[in-house]
Design an enzyme around this catalytic site. Structure first.
Site, PDB file in Angstrom:
ATOM      1  N   GLU A 161      -2.252  15.634  59.210  1.00  6.36           N
ATOM      2  CA  GLU A 161      -1.360  15.049  60.118  1.00  6.36           C
ATOM      3  C   GLU A 161       0.043  15.084  59.360  1.00  6.36           C
ATOM      4  O   GLU A 161       0.857  14.802  60.189  1.00  6.36           O
ATOM      5  CB  GLU A 161      -1.396  13.770  60.842  1.00  6.36           C
ATOM      6  N   GLY A 186      -2.624  27.949  53.448  1.00  7.25           N
ATOM      7  CA  GLY A 186      -1.930  28.895  52.306  1.00  7.25           C
ATOM      8  C   GLY A 186      -1.982  28.273  51.090  1.00  7.25           C
ATOM      9  O   GLY A 186      -2.734  27.385  50.884  1.00  7.25           O
ATOM     10  N   ASP A 187      -1.253  28.533  50.019  1.00 11.13           N
ATOM     11  CA  ASP A 187      -1.392  28.233  48.502  1.00 11.13           C
ATOM     12  C   ASP A 187      -0.950  26.747  48.397  1.00 11.13           C
ATOM     13  O   ASP A 187      -1.481  26.136  47.563  1.00 11.13           O
ATOM     14  CB  ASP A 187      -0.502  29.086  47.658  1.00 11.13           C
ATOM     15  N   THR A 231       1.681  33.412  51.909  1.00 10.06           N
ATOM     16  CA  THR A 231       1.106  34.494  50.972  1.00 10.06           C
ATOM     17  C   THR A 231      -0.097  34.563  50.815  1.00 10.06           C
ATOM     18  O   THR A 231      -0.723  35.670  50.332  1.00 10.06           O
ATOM     19  CB  THR A 231       1.944  33.956  49.665  1.00 10.06           C
ATOM     20  N   ARG A 294      11.667  27.900  57.759  1.00 11.48           N
ATOM     21  CA  ARG A 294      10.219  27.702  57.774  1.00 11.48           C
ATOM     22  C   ARG A 294       9.807  28.227  59.462  1.00 11.48           C
ATOM     23  O   ARG A 294       8.498  28.854  59.212  1.00 11.48           O
ATOM     24  CB  ARG A 294       9.587  26.177  57.918  1.00 11.48           C
ATOM     25  N   GLY A 494       4.711  27.793  45.426  1.00  8.85           N
ATOM     26  CA  GLY A 494       5.069  27.482  46.628  1.00  8.85           C
ATOM     27  C   GLY A 494       5.651  26.343  46.999  1.00  8.85           C
ATOM     28  O   GLY A 494       6.394  26.179  47.917  1.00  8.85           O
TER      29      GLY A 494
HETATM   30  C1  LIG Z   1      12.181  46.036  47.484  1.00 10.45           C
HETATM   31  C2  LIG Z   1      10.532  45.319  47.203  1.00 10.45           C
HETATM   32  C3  LIG Z   1      10.676  44.085  46.579  1.00 10.45           C
HETATM   33  C4  LIG Z   1       9.358  43.469  46.572  1.00 10.45           C
HETATM   34  C5  LIG Z   1       9.319  42.574  45.806  1.00 10.45           C
HETATM   35  C6  LIG Z   1       7.722  41.823  45.932  1.00 10.45           C
HETATM   36  C7  LIG Z   1       7.581  40.864  44.989  1.00 10.45           C
HETATM   37  C8  LIG Z   1       6.228  39.901  45.669  1.00 10.45           C
HETATM   38  C9  LIG Z   1       5.667  39.241  44.563  1.00 10.45           C
HETATM   39  C10 LIG Z   1       5.066  38.141  45.262  1.00 10.45           C
HETATM   40  C11 LIG Z   1       4.560  37.188  44.159  1.00 10.45           C
HETATM   41  C12 LIG Z   1       3.849  35.919  44.783  1.00 10.45           C
HETATM   42  C13 LIG Z   1       3.137  34.888  44.107  1.00 10.45           C
HETATM   43  C14 LIG Z   1       2.750  33.957  44.868  1.00 10.45           C
HETATM   44  C15 LIG Z   1       3.135  32.700  45.080  1.00 10.45           C
HETATM   45  C16 LIG Z   1       2.528  31.678  46.405  1.00 10.45           C
HETATM   46  O1  LIG Z   1       1.871  30.892  45.772  1.00 10.45           O
HETATM   47  C17 LIG Z   1       3.871  31.062  46.801  1.00 10.45           C
HETATM   48  C18 LIG Z   1       3.291  30.066  47.872  1.00 10.45           C
HETATM   49  O2  LIG Z   1       2.297  30.540  48.941  1.00 10.45           O
HETATM   50  P1  LIG Z   1       2.015  30.234  50.323  1.00 10.45           P
HETATM   51  O3  LIG Z   1       1.879  28.977  50.325  1.00 10.45           O
HETATM   52  O4  LIG Z   1       0.840  30.879  50.733  1.00 10.45           O
HETATM   53  O5  LIG Z   1       3.275  30.627  51.089  1.00 10.45           O
HETATM   54  N1  LIG Z   1       4.600  32.096  47.580  1.00 10.45           N
HETATM   55  C19 LIG Z   1       5.590  32.525  47.224  1.00 10.45           C
HETATM   56  O6  LIG Z   1       6.460  31.850  46.668  1.00 10.45           O
HETATM   57  C20 LIG Z   1       6.446  33.618  47.761  1.00 10.45           C
HETATM   58  C21 LIG Z   1       7.014  34.503  46.987  1.00 10.45           C
HETATM   59  C22 LIG Z   1       7.765  35.766  47.745  1.00 10.45           C
HETATM   60  C23 LIG Z   1       8.852  36.441  47.254  1.00 10.45           C
HETATM   61  C24 LIG Z   1       9.255  37.540  48.084  1.00 10.45           C
HETATM   62  N1  LIG Z   2       0.199  18.397  59.122  1.00 14.23           N
HETATM   63  C1  LIG Z   2       0.921  18.836  58.273  1.00 14.23           C
HETATM   64  N2  LIG Z   2       2.492  18.686  58.702  1.00 14.23           N
HETATM   65  C2  LIG Z   2       3.285  19.206  57.959  1.00 14.23           C
HETATM   66  N3  LIG Z   2       3.114  19.542  56.569  1.00 14.23           N
HETATM   67  C3  LIG Z   2       1.815  19.793  56.174  1.00 14.23           C
HETATM   68  C4  LIG Z   2       0.644  19.372  56.921  1.00 14.23           C
HETATM   69  N4  LIG Z   2      -0.448  19.630  56.429  1.00 14.23           N
HETATM   70  C5  LIG Z   2      -0.142  20.158  55.056  1.00 14.23           C
HETATM   71  N5  LIG Z   2       1.299  20.378  54.940  1.00 14.23           N
HETATM   72  C6  LIG Z   2       1.960  20.693  53.865  1.00 14.23           C
HETATM   73  O1  LIG Z   2       2.301  21.946  54.376  1.00 14.23           O
HETATM   74  C7  LIG Z   2       2.999  22.829  53.371  1.00 14.23           C
HETATM   75  C8  LIG Z   2       2.851  24.274  53.409  1.00 14.23           C
HETATM   76  O2  LIG Z   2       1.345  24.590  53.652  1.00 14.23           O
HETATM   77  P1  LIG Z   2       0.944  25.917  53.209  1.00 14.23           P
HETATM   78  O3  LIG Z   2      -0.819  25.661  53.380  1.00 14.23           O
HETATM   79  O4  LIG Z   2       1.317  26.267  51.604  1.00 14.23           O
HETATM   80  O5  LIG Z   2       1.492  26.940  54.363  1.00 14.23           O
HETATM   81  P2  LIG Z   2       2.743  28.212  54.065  1.00 14.23           P
HETATM   82  O6  LIG Z   2       1.737  29.334  53.245  1.00 14.23           O
HETATM   83  O7  LIG Z   2       3.005  28.502  55.198  1.00 14.23           O
HETATM   84  O8  LIG Z   2       3.594  27.904  52.886  1.00 14.23           O
HETATM   85  C9  LIG Z   2       2.410  22.312  52.217  1.00 14.23           C
HETATM   86  O9  LIG Z   2       3.439  21.819  51.274  1.00 14.23           O
HETATM   87  C10 LIG Z   2       1.480  21.010  52.710  1.00 14.23           C
HETATM   88  O10 LIG Z   2       1.332  20.019  51.715  1.00 14.23           O
HETATM   89 CA   LIG Z   3       3.165  27.112  50.706  1.00 13.07          CA
END
Ligand SMILES: CCCCCCCCCCCCC/C=C/[C@@H](O)[C@H](COP(=O)(O)O)NC(=O)CCCCC
Ligand SMILES: Nc1ncnc2c1ncn2[C@@H]1O[C@H](COP(=O)(O)OP(=O)(O)O)[C@@H](O)[C@H]1O
Ligand SMILES: [Ca+2]
Length: 524
Positions: A161, A186-187, A231, A294, A494
């Site tokens: 929540e 996600g991560d 991601t 977001r 992230g």
């Molecule tokens: C012109 C082409 C450029 C392409 C560049 C692509 C490089 C991508 C590298 C991505 C590395 C990702 C490392 C992952 C990090 C994740 O933990 C983090 C959070 O994920 P989530 O919670 O699921 O969103 N993601 C990021 O920080 C996103 C990085 C994206 C950068 C473009």
């Molecule tokens: N019910 C919720 N409402 C708002 N934020 C939340 C909730 N549950 C988890 N979160 C937070 O959401 C953020 C993003 O979550 P994540 O799973 O990484 O999604 P994304 O990959 O889109 O960034 C995290 O910081 C997490 O702590």
């Molecule tokens: Ca995230």
């Protein structure tokens, strides 16, 4: 006893064709082949470890054939490799006229399934309804829950929540009744579950997380990831794909993958743990900008990535690190970490011995090596605890990084032209080596420190004053601009960290996942 080890061999029907079916407890596998094949003889074989469930086929078809011949049937559901790294749940139905034989087969398969002791029976599931495209709940209910129920796995499901709901809950809940914890998101959601479990483990073991050199107590409960984020790098880099059904099947069959975790401290105060990317500069700035957008969902990263690339900021500071022993490979290796990786296996033995020595208060024998200090102007400082492969970069930020060897790949991208930085970024997407550039250095390390050139207070104190007196256009050196770009922030899986000066240390195989690493070639 002896008969239980002997294969069960019968003639059974599969789709109107007579087959010889064999259940061999020694291999152990279920196989079947047509007795009078129309074309080439095809033999199907499924390891018992990949059978999801066996069910009596109820006379649900009520068809003429069924009625007339009084057939009996059972269905075996199993994990099948579809496309690269993608698994699907397939089913095969065996028919026979003898009810007793049908029953004997079902019992024999069930008995072998009961021997699969690494499979979870009861799971605690946290769903983040807010991450990614906000589809976490639907993904779980439509794609995952039916598979868990087919495999007779019971669950307690919590839809979060608020942020930190899952983390806080894990400090309170009775963990003894669960065989694992599942993160749907996600991560960031994975990170919450991991912080809850690691934090709980340290609290129960009276270990102070604020002490950067304290050996941490490992977590015994496995974590499963159902990808529903933006991601999904942790899922992708440990399974090979971000697909909820594939992940659910890895969870059901009870896969195990050890994983290293980095601890991040500032002035002897614990900040966070990291398992994927700890990125300062480019990835920190992308994160900071993307959080404002977001509502765009996962596309926010592409938008902010483009903006951050155009802004072309660099940051000054000092990085100090201790390089890892050469037996742990190099970030420039051509071979990558795969299922059963021998470098990670070697670390499993070492970490067990180290934990034993610590348990009996024996002296540490490890030679930590010399510190290397690099002062400079950086576009990006990236610490990859794993390859960080994800759909945006299928080979990842550090393609040869290991999941469980007790090392981090530290990538330093020095100040360079826009064109050169673009060349480096583009290489994350193609087959070219992103480290083979004069302004990029990469080291395999166990620990590192970063100190920004400018004091962290300077950022906050001077920001408002500078904003008042200078316009917003930044020429990249920040001496007179109003943008707050003297220091960047750290992107920790992230999530933003509150401090730029950090001490990072890797904890070998601190957690376990329901995964098996990347299979070499899992195409059928
Ligand atoms: C012109 C082409 C450029 C392409 C560049 C692509 C490089 C991508 C590298 C991505 C590395 C990702 C490392 C992952 C990090 C994740 O933990 C983090 C959070 O994920 P989530 O919670 O699921 O969103 N993601 C990021 O920080 C996103 C990085 C994206 C950068 C473009
Ligand atoms: N019910 C919720 N409402 C708002 N934020 C939340 C909730 N549950 C988890 N979160 C937070 O959401 C953020 C993003 O979550 P994540 O799973 O990484 O999604 P994304 O990959 O889109 O960034 C995290 O910081 C997490 O702590
Ligand atoms: Ca995230």
């Amino acid at each position: 006893m002896e008969s239980a080890r002997r294969p069960l061999v019968s003639q059974l029907w599969v789709k109107n064709r007579r087959n010889e079916a064999v259940l061999d407890p020694e291999r152990p596998a279920l196989s079947w082949k047509e007795l009078q094949p129309k074309s080439g003889r095809v033999c199907h074989s499924v390891p018992i470890s990949e059978i999801i469930a066996v069910e009596t086929e109820q006379k649900r078809y009520n068809s003429d054939t069924w009625q007339k011949f009084n057939h009996h049937a059972f269905t075996v559901h199993y994990a099948q490799r579809a496309q690269k790294h993608c698994w699907r749940c397939s089913a095969v139905t065996f028919w026979c006229k003898d009810e007793e034989l049908c029953h004997q087969w079902i019992q024999a398969i069930k008995k072998l399934l009961e021997l699969q002791t690494s499979r979870p029976k009861h799971l605690l599931v946290y769903i983040n309804p807010y991450g990614g495209k906000q589809q976490g709940k639907q993904i779980y209910e439509q794609k995952v829950a039916p598979l868990f129920s087919l495999a007779s796995i019971t669950t307690d499901v919590i839809v979060t929540e608020r942020a930190n709901h899952a983390k806080d809950d894990l400090f309170e809940v009775n963990l003894e009744k669960y065989d694992g914890v599942i993160s749907v998101g996600g991560d960031g959601m994975f990170s919450e579950v991991m912080h809850g479990l690691i934090g709980r483990m340290q609290k129960d073991s009276s270990i102070d997380q604020n002490n950067p050199s304290a050996p941490l107590a490992p977590c015994n409960l496995r974590i499963g990831i159902i990808p529903a984020g933006s991601t999904d790098c942790i899922c992708y880099a440990t399974v090979g794909i971000n697909d909820p059904v594939t992940s659910a099947l890895h969870i059901i069959i009870g896969d195990l993958q050890h994983m290293d975790v980095c601890s991040v401290h500032h002035n002897n105060t614990f900040l966070k743990y990291s398992v994927s990317l700890l990125g300062y500069g480019f990835y920190g700035d992308v994160l900071k900008d993307s959080e404002k957008n977001r509502w765009m969902g996962p596309t926010r990263y592409d938008f902010s990535g483009f903006k951050t690339f155009l802004s072309h900021h660099y940051y000054e500071g000092t990085v100090s690190f201790q390089q890892a022993n050469q037996t742990l490979g190099s970030p420039r290796d051509k071979s990558t970490c795969q299922s059963g990786c021998y470098i990670c296996k070697q670390s499993t033995q070492e970490v067990e011995e180290k934990r034993k020595r610590h348990h009996y208060n024996l002296e540490e024998t490890e030679d930590d090596g010399d510190w290397k200090v690099i002062r400079g102007k950086f576009m990006a400082i990236n610490a990859a605890n794993m390859s960080c492969a994800c759909p945006r970069s299928p080979k990842g930020l550090s393609p040869a990084a290991h999941l469980a060897a007790g090392t981090i790949d530290l990538i330093l991208v020095r100040r360079c032209s826009r064109l050169n930085f673009l060349r480096h970024l583009v290489r994350h997407k193609n087959q070219d080596d992103q480290f083979d550039l004069a302004f990029v250095e990469v080291y395999r390390v166990k620990t590192f420190l970063f100190t920004p050139k400018h004091s962290e207070n300077e950022d906050t104190d001077n920001k408002d004053v500078r904003k008042k007196h200078f316009n917003q256009i930044c020429n990249g050196n920040h001496s007179s601009c109003g943008c707050n770009h003297v220091n960047s922030i750290w992107n920790c899986d992230g999530e933003a960290l509150d401090h730029a000066a950090v001490e990072v240390r890797v904890h070998c195989q601190l957690i376990k996942l329901f995964a098996r690493g990347i299979e070499e070639d899992s195409k059928p």
